[in-house]
Motif scaffolding. Structure first.
Motif, PDB file in Angstrom:
ATOM      1  N   LYS A  85     -56.249  -1.265 -33.835  1.00  0.00           N
ATOM      2  CA  LYS A  85     -55.286  -2.278 -33.325  1.00  0.00           C
ATOM      3  C   LYS A  85     -55.689  -2.570 -31.869  1.00  0.00           C
ATOM      4  O   LYS A  85     -54.923  -2.392 -30.971  1.00  0.00           O
ATOM      5  CB  LYS A  85     -53.881  -1.906 -33.469  1.00  0.00           C
ATOM      6  N   PRO A  86     -56.838  -3.359 -31.580  1.00  0.00           N
ATOM      7  CA  PRO A  86     -57.234  -3.726 -30.334  1.00  0.00           C
ATOM      8  C   PRO A  86     -56.519  -4.907 -29.526  1.00  0.00           C
ATOM      9  O   PRO A  86     -57.043  -5.901 -29.224  1.00  0.00           O
ATOM     10  CB  PRO A  86     -58.830  -3.992 -30.465  1.00  0.00           C
ATOM     11  N   TRP A  87     -55.230  -4.390 -29.410  1.00  0.00           N
ATOM     12  CA  TRP A  87     -54.453  -5.500 -28.626  1.00  0.00           C
ATOM     13  C   TRP A  87     -53.448  -4.947 -28.102  1.00  0.00           C
ATOM     14  O   TRP A  87     -52.906  -3.879 -28.466  1.00  0.00           O
ATOM     15  CB  TRP A  87     -53.944  -6.698 -29.603  1.00  0.00           C
ATOM     16  N   ALA A  96     -70.224   8.786 -42.984  1.00  0.00           N
ATOM     17  CA  ALA A  96     -70.047   7.367 -43.177  1.00  0.00           C
ATOM     18  C   ALA A  96     -68.549   7.016 -42.701  1.00  0.00           C
ATOM     19  O   ALA A  96     -68.376   5.480 -42.564  1.00  0.00           O
ATOM     20  CB  ALA A  96     -70.340   7.037 -44.473  1.00  0.00           C
ATOM     21  N   GLU A  97     -67.656   7.826 -42.644  1.00  0.00           N
ATOM     22  CA  GLU A  97     -66.411   7.288 -42.525  1.00  0.00           C
ATOM     23  C   GLU A  97     -65.892   7.346 -40.883  1.00  0.00           C
ATOM     24  O   GLU A  97     -64.794   6.985 -40.622  1.00  0.00           O
ATOM     25  CB  GLU A  97     -65.280   8.256 -43.310  1.00  0.00           C
ATOM     26  N   TYR A  98     -66.808   7.722 -40.156  1.00  0.00           N
ATOM     27  CA  TYR A  98     -66.213   8.102 -38.691  1.00  0.00           C
ATOM     28  C   TYR A  98     -65.876   6.880 -38.267  1.00  0.00           C
ATOM     29  O   TYR A  98     -66.786   5.854 -38.311  1.00  0.00           O
ATOM     30  CB  TYR A  98     -67.421   8.749 -37.922  1.00  0.00           C
ATOM     31  N   LEU A  99     -64.901   6.788 -37.311  1.00  0.00           N
ATOM     32  CA  LEU A  99     -64.521   5.614 -36.594  1.00  0.00           C
ATOM     33  C   LEU A  99     -65.715   5.061 -35.687  1.00  0.00           C
ATOM     34  O   LEU A  99     -65.812   3.781 -35.554  1.00  0.00           O
ATOM     35  CB  LEU A  99     -63.064   5.760 -35.838  1.00  0.00           C
ATOM     36  N   GLY A 100     -66.262   6.141 -34.814  1.00  0.00           N
ATOM     37  CA  GLY A 100     -67.291   5.646 -34.025  1.00  0.00           C
ATOM     38  C   GLY A 100     -66.810   5.512 -32.544  1.00  0.00           C
ATOM     39  O   GLY A 100     -65.740   5.350 -32.215  1.00  0.00           O
ATOM     40  N   PRO A 101     -67.899   5.605 -31.665  1.00  0.00           N
ATOM     41  CA  PRO A 101     -67.686   5.341 -30.308  1.00  0.00           C
ATOM     42  C   PRO A 101     -66.982   4.062 -29.715  1.00  0.00           C
ATOM     43  O   PRO A 101     -66.208   3.919 -29.025  1.00  0.00           O
ATOM     44  CB  PRO A 101     -68.793   5.950 -29.434  1.00  0.00           C
ATOM     45  N   GLN A 102     -67.355   2.932 -30.342  1.00  0.00           N
ATOM     46  CA  GLN A 102     -67.141   1.721 -30.083  1.00  0.00           C
ATOM     47  C   GLN A 102     -65.677   1.535 -30.254  1.00  0.00           C
ATOM     48  O   GLN A 102     -64.568   1.361 -29.375  1.00  0.00           O
ATOM     49  CB  GLN A 102     -67.741   0.518 -30.716  1.00  0.00           C
ATOM     50  N   PRO A 103     -65.084   1.686 -31.573  1.00  0.00           N
ATOM     51  CA  PRO A 103     -63.531   1.627 -31.832  1.00  0.00           C
ATOM     52  C   PRO A 103     -62.733   2.527 -31.015  1.00  0.00           C
ATOM     53  O   PRO A 103     -61.635   2.421 -30.421  1.00  0.00           O
ATOM     54  CB  PRO A 103     -63.646   1.737 -33.317  1.00  0.00           C
ATOM     55  N   LEU A 104     -63.246   3.757 -30.888  1.00  0.00           N
ATOM     56  CA  LEU A 104     -62.276   4.791 -30.288  1.00  0.00           C
ATOM     57  C   LEU A 104     -62.254   4.697 -28.604  1.00  0.00           C
ATOM     58  O   LEU A 104     -61.239   4.838 -28.133  1.00  0.00           O
ATOM     59  CB  LEU A 104     -63.137   6.214 -30.577  1.00  0.00           C
ATOM     60  N   ALA A 105     -63.420   4.224 -28.029  1.00  0.00           N
ATOM     61  CA  ALA A 105     -63.311   4.082 -26.570  1.00  0.00           C
ATOM     62  C   ALA A 105     -62.126   2.767 -26.441  1.00  0.00           C
ATOM     63  O   ALA A 105     -61.446   2.667 -25.470  1.00  0.00           O
ATOM     64  CB  ALA A 105     -64.635   3.561 -26.094  1.00  0.00           C
ATOM     65  N   GLN A 106     -62.053   1.844 -27.370  1.00  0.00           N
ATOM     66  CA  GLN A 106     -61.423   0.928 -27.244  1.00  0.00           C
ATOM     67  C   GLN A 106     -59.732   1.140 -27.606  1.00  0.00           C
ATOM     68  O   GLN A 106     -58.814   0.489 -26.976  1.00  0.00           O
ATOM     69  CB  GLN A 106     -61.593  -0.384 -28.338  1.00  0.00           C
ATOM     70  N   ALA A 107     -59.602   2.145 -28.322  1.00  0.00           N
ATOM     71  CA  ALA A 107     -58.394   2.734 -28.549  1.00  0.00           C
ATOM     72  C   ALA A 107     -57.832   3.097 -27.234  1.00  0.00           C
ATOM     73  O   ALA A 107     -56.751   2.903 -26.838  1.00  0.00           O
ATOM     74  CB  ALA A 107     -58.429   3.732 -29.650  1.00  0.00           C
ATOM     75  N   TYR A 108     -58.751   3.886 -26.275  1.00  0.00           N
ATOM     76  CA  TYR A 108     -58.162   4.460 -25.069  1.00  0.00           C
ATOM     77  C   TYR A 108     -58.098   3.083 -24.037  1.00  0.00           C
ATOM     78  O   TYR A 108     -57.248   3.197 -23.091  1.00  0.00           O
ATOM     79  CB  TYR A 108     -59.203   5.199 -24.442  1.00  0.00           C
ATOM     80  N   ARG A 109     -58.769   2.080 -24.067  1.00  0.00           N
ATOM     81  CA  ARG A 109     -58.682   0.999 -23.306  1.00  0.00           C
ATOM     82  C   ARG A 109     -57.378   0.729 -23.423  1.00  0.00           C
ATOM     83  O   ARG A 109     -56.800   0.266 -22.243  1.00  0.00           O
ATOM     84  CB  ARG A 109     -59.699  -0.070 -23.630  1.00  0.00           C
ATOM     85  N   TYR A 110     -56.706   0.522 -24.708  1.00  0.00           N
ATOM     86  CA  TYR A 110     -55.303   0.040 -24.826  1.00  0.00           C
ATOM     87  C   TYR A 110     -54.362   1.145 -24.269  1.00  0.00           C
ATOM     88  O   TYR A 110     -53.445   0.665 -23.767  1.00  0.00           O
ATOM     89  CB  TYR A 110     -54.970  -0.731 -26.050  1.00  0.00           C
ATOM     90  N   GLY A 156     -48.338   1.170 -27.811  1.00  0.00           N
ATOM     91  CA  GLY A 156     -48.961   1.332 -29.011  1.00  0.00           C
ATOM     92  C   GLY A 156     -49.344   2.499 -29.383  1.00  0.00           C
ATOM     93  O   GLY A 156     -49.972   2.993 -30.379  1.00  0.00           O
ATOM     94  N   PHE A 157     -49.107   3.941 -28.502  1.00  0.00           N
ATOM     95  CA  PHE A 157     -49.523   5.111 -28.917  1.00  0.00           C
ATOM     96  C   PHE A 157     -49.165   5.682 -30.219  1.00  0.00           C
ATOM     97  O   PHE A 157     -50.075   5.919 -31.172  1.00  0.00           O
ATOM     98  CB  PHE A 157     -49.078   5.808 -27.729  1.00  0.00           C
TER      99      PHE A 157
END
Lengths: 256, 146, 128
Positions: A121-123, A172-186, A194-195
């Motif tokens: 939910k990158p918003w 193969a199921e790992y969220l990965g660094p890009q999405p996880l970093a964006q979770a912290y961006r928000y 949105g926590f």
């Protein structure tokens, strides 16, 4: 005076055409390299002088669009942002970003990253959704509050971090660094509430704590986003929440 | 529409060490896993071996320790000690990082971008040196002093 | 809080192990460097029967061993599970893998604890 002399450098390029090749192979081309030329320039030269069928993805040529991420001499980089002679004066090896499926030659399919990016939910999430209709108001933010997330908002979704991550290599199921970093961006954004919505997504198997700080994502990030840092700061928030010590002060609406 | 045919390029387990030109901390990630798996394998066997003293007494313990004190097992004992030194000290580093203590806060990125990897690098070097010192002490104790 | 809680206890057990395993390793593998710390007779090896029974001559030692056993089993097996679940093999066999690890963990904890308690009783009898 700048060096205008040319030198011949062999480019070993990963080739794969799904319509004709059962397995990938490499081909070597000689590129006439001049000081200042980027790997992207080298690929253009191969396409015009040696093999017009060579495929890769690019757009802006200036490190903004995030299209030309590839593995250059073993390191995930943007081809447009990387000068050939900075990498090697002897030989260059170019391959598509690992940990993504390959569509053709140097073109990775980044869809899995975009899907996971959307999943976190990158918003900006507000508890009161009706706030978005109140156009006469705005959320105030101090320079310190801005700096808490600004670094992480420079992500251009090139996929270099995902290619460099050792957990991505096996899970193969790992969220990965890009999405996880964006979770912290928000999470770090004082406007976001949105926590609780993101928590179950981050806390699932192959989620946030499947990062074990290989840290290569931060080493390769061409925009200085430092995903590894964002992920560890997100972990801190999750642990503080677990032991009941998480505090976040959110901005309210003010007259604009 | 034709079926999308793509090539799987996930690096797999070999990607923990191979598949690219990686930084020091990424190899520490792999070393932490290898030492951890080594220690847990040894530990499961260790429980069974050391329990014999309670169930078999000295009659079993003395010959068993005689065998396990020989050259081949001494080398194994040293590897376990080295694994403990690396895994324990690197584990402390990881805790400090994963709680966001050793990574630093968000910064305004200016080229050439500094990263959290640089922030924790002194810690990585410190634990590596401490692990090396412990390993040397362990080697002296296991191979020379005894 | 599935992953977070798991990580939290994994780290808590890891920190306990820094002390417990650190003590164990100092006694067993740095005895000559420390001048025989934790060993009744520094001239003998830490695994020699006399030293082993002297160390075992205390209920506190049984408690130490049981805490050590629990922390090490949890930390080690949880870590192994984490690594395996991040592979295709682990992802395909998630439930079986977890079940095997739980059974092995509890089985060895009960076995090891019984051994630690009975060894203290034996040592006290030997020393007295």
């Amino acid at each position: 005076m700048s060096d205008t002399s040319f030198r011949n450098i062999p480019f070993t390029v990963f080739r794969y055409n799904p319509q004709t090749d059962a397995t990938p192979h490499v081909e070597t081309y000689t590129v006439k390299v001049q000081s200042g030329m980027t790997v992207l320039d080298g690929l253009h030269q191969i396409k015009s002088d040696h093999d017009a069928s060579l495929s890769w993805r690019y757009s802006c040529r200036m490190g903004v669009c995030g299209s030309c991420g590839m593995l250059i001499n073993g390191r995930a980089m943007l081809a447009c942002n990387t000068q050939i002679l900075d990498v090697s004066t002897i030989a260059i090896a170019v391959a598509p970003l690992p940990n993504f499926p390959v569509i053709r030659d140097l073109v990775p399919d980044l869809e899995s990253m975009f899907v996971r990016h959307k999943e976190i939910k990158p918003w900006i999430i507000r508890k009161d959704e009706s706030e978005s209709d109140r156009l006469d108001r705005e959320y105030s933010q101090s320079p310190e509050q801005l700096e808490a997330y600004l670094q992480f908002s420079y992500c251009i979704k090139c996929g270099c971090c995902m290619a460099a991550c050792p957990t991505m290599a096996t899970d193969a199921e790992y969220l990965g660094p890009q999405p996880l970093a964006q979770a912290y961006r928000y999470e770090a954004d004082s406007r976001d509430q949105g926590f609780e919505e993101r928590k179950p997504i981050l806390d699932k198997d192959s989620g946030l704590f499947s990062c074990h700080y290989g840290s290569e994502c931060s080493v390769v990030c061409p925009k200085g986003v430092d995903p590894a840092k964002a992920i560890q700061l997100m972990k801190r928030q999750m642990v503080l929440d677990l032991i009941g010590l998480r505090r976040k002060k959110c901005s309210g609406l003010h007259h604009g | 529409m034709a079926e999308k045919k793509e090539l799987d390029r996930r690096l797999g387990i070999k990607g923990w060490a191979l598949g690219g030109r990686w930084g020091f901390e990424r190899y520490l990630y792999t070393l932490h896993r290898i030492t951890g798996l080594g220690l847990v394998t040894y530990f499961l066997l260790h429980i069974l071996v050391t329990s014999t003293r309670a169930f078999g007494g000295r009659a079993i313990w003395d010959p068993l320790m005689g065998t396990l004190g020989s050259g081949f097992f001494k080398a194994g004992e040293f590897l376990v000690f080295a694994g403990f030194a690396i895994h324990g000290l690197n584990g402390i580093r990881l805790i400090l990082i994963e709680l966001g203590i050793a990574t630093g806060k968000a910064i305004e990125p200016e080229y050439p971008y500094p990263t959290s990897v640089g922030n924790q690098r002194p810690l990585a070097i410190t634990v590596s040196i401490l692990a090396a010192v412990l390993i040397v002490l362990g080697a002296y104790n296991i191979f020379i002093a005894h | 809080m599935r992953q977070t809680r798991g990580w939290f206890f994994h780290v808590a057990a890891g920190l306990a192990l820094v002390i417990l395993l650190g003590t164990h390793m100092t006694i067993m593998h740095l005895d000559q460097v420390t001048g025989g710390a934790g060993n009744a007779d520094p001239a003998l090896k830490p695994v020699d029967w006399e030293n082993v029974t002297q160390r075992g001559d205390s209920p506190w030692m049984a408690l130490f061993y049981i805490a050590f056993l629990g922390a090490a089993l949890f930390h080690g097996l949880f870590g192994t599970r984490t690594i395996l679940l991040e592979t295709d093999f682990g992802a395909r066999n998630r439930k079986t893998l977890t079940a095997v690890i739980v059974i092995v963990g509890f089985g060895l904890f009960i076995f090891g604890s019984a051994a630690a308690i009975s060894f203290v009783q034996m040592s006290q009898a030997v020393v007295m």
